[in-house]
Write an enzyme that holds these catalytic residues in place. Structure first.
Site, mmCIF file in Angstrom:
data_model
loop_
_atom_site.group_PDB
_atom_site.id
_atom_site.type_symbol
_atom_site.label_atom_id
_atom_site.label_comp_id
_atom_site.label_asym_id
_atom_site.label_seq_id
_atom_site.Cartn_x
_atom_site.Cartn_y
_atom_site.Cartn_z
ATOM 1 N N SER A 202 -15.583 -11.402 11.495
ATOM 2 C CA SER A 202 -16.313 -12.325 10.641
ATOM 3 C C SER A 202 -16.603 -11.709 9.281
ATOM 4 O O SER A 202 -16.940 -10.532 9.180
ATOM 5 C CB SER A 202 -17.639 -12.714 11.303
ATOM 6 O OG SER A 202 -18.403 -13.531 10.429
ATOM 7 N N ARG B 64 -7.283 -1.129 -5.483
ATOM 8 C CA ARG B 64 -7.078 -0.160 -4.400
ATOM 9 C C ARG B 64 -7.374 -0.791 -3.041
ATOM 10 O O ARG B 64 -6.699 -0.509 -2.058
ATOM 11 C CB ARG B 64 -7.962 1.079 -4.588
ATOM 12 C CG ARG B 64 -7.588 1.946 -5.779
ATOM 13 C CD ARG B 64 -6.309 2.745 -5.622
ATOM 14 N NE ARG B 64 -5.048 2.219 -6.012
ATOM 15 C CZ ARG B 64 -4.602 1.926 -7.232
ATOM 16 N NH1 ARG B 64 -5.382 2.021 -8.267
ATOM 17 N NH2 ARG B 64 -3.383 1.510 -7.426
ATOM 18 N N GLU C 206 -4.489 -2.912 -2.205
ATOM 19 C CA GLU C 206 -3.408 -2.026 -1.777
ATOM 20 C C GLU C 206 -3.632 -1.531 -0.344
ATOM 21 O O GLU C 206 -2.696 -1.505 0.460
ATOM 22 C CB GLU C 206 -3.346 -0.842 -2.738
ATOM 23 C CG GLU C 206 -2.215 0.113 -2.504
ATOM 24 C CD GLU C 206 -2.202 1.209 -3.560
ATOM 25 O OE1 GLU C 206 -1.100 1.529 -4.020
ATOM 26 O OE2 GLU C 206 -3.282 1.736 -3.916
#
Length: 147
Positions: A115, A89, A92
């Site tokens: 960073s 997920r 995605e």
């Protein structure tokens, strides 16, 4: 010598066997829960004192203490595209929102990056009438490109 991956497997098994939580382990180590969890899963080196504190609570031996102090090979995914549904997920989300995040960082901060070294992570649960929400905060220092 035990590897960090082998130590992580022993740590996860001991955590379940003893009914411990990541938050409880973080308290014993004296570090934030997200950092401690990452360290115990092999992504950060721990100091000798931190490793000994964790091993004591987990009832694990000196080979785990040594493994926890090793410099890690960071990046824990077995495949380039993650197959675990929870981790996928996030992959995605970055496929869909990555370009947006990049654009907004550049618009608000200039040419640079967030960073992942000077970085904080928080995961918390937020009650919602439509179903509880997972709130993930990625908090990284802005690093401008220097030409």
């Amino acid at each position: 010598m035990m590897t960090k991956k082998e130590a992580a497997a022993e740590i996860r098994a001991a955590k379940v066997r003893l009914g411990l939580t990541w938050a409880g382990l973080a308290e014993a180590v004296g570090r934030p829960v997200s950092w401690t969890t990452a360290a115990l899963l092999g992504q950060h080196p721990m100091s000798k004192d931190e490793a000994e504190a964790a091993a004591e609570v987990l009832e694990l031996g000196p080979e785990v203490v040594v493994a926890l102090q090793l410099q890690p090979m960071r990046g824990a995914l077995e495949t380039v595209v993650p197959t675990d549904p929870t981790i996928y997920r996030f992959y995605e989300v970055l496929q869909v929102y990555g370009p947006t995040i990049k654009e907004l960082i550049h618009e608000q901060f200039g040419d640079g990056i967030m960073s992942a070294i000077n970085f904080r992570l928080d995961v918390r649960r937020e009650a919602d009438p439509a179903g509880d929400r997972v709130v993930v905060t990625l908090d990284g220092k802005f690093l401008p490109y220097q030409w």
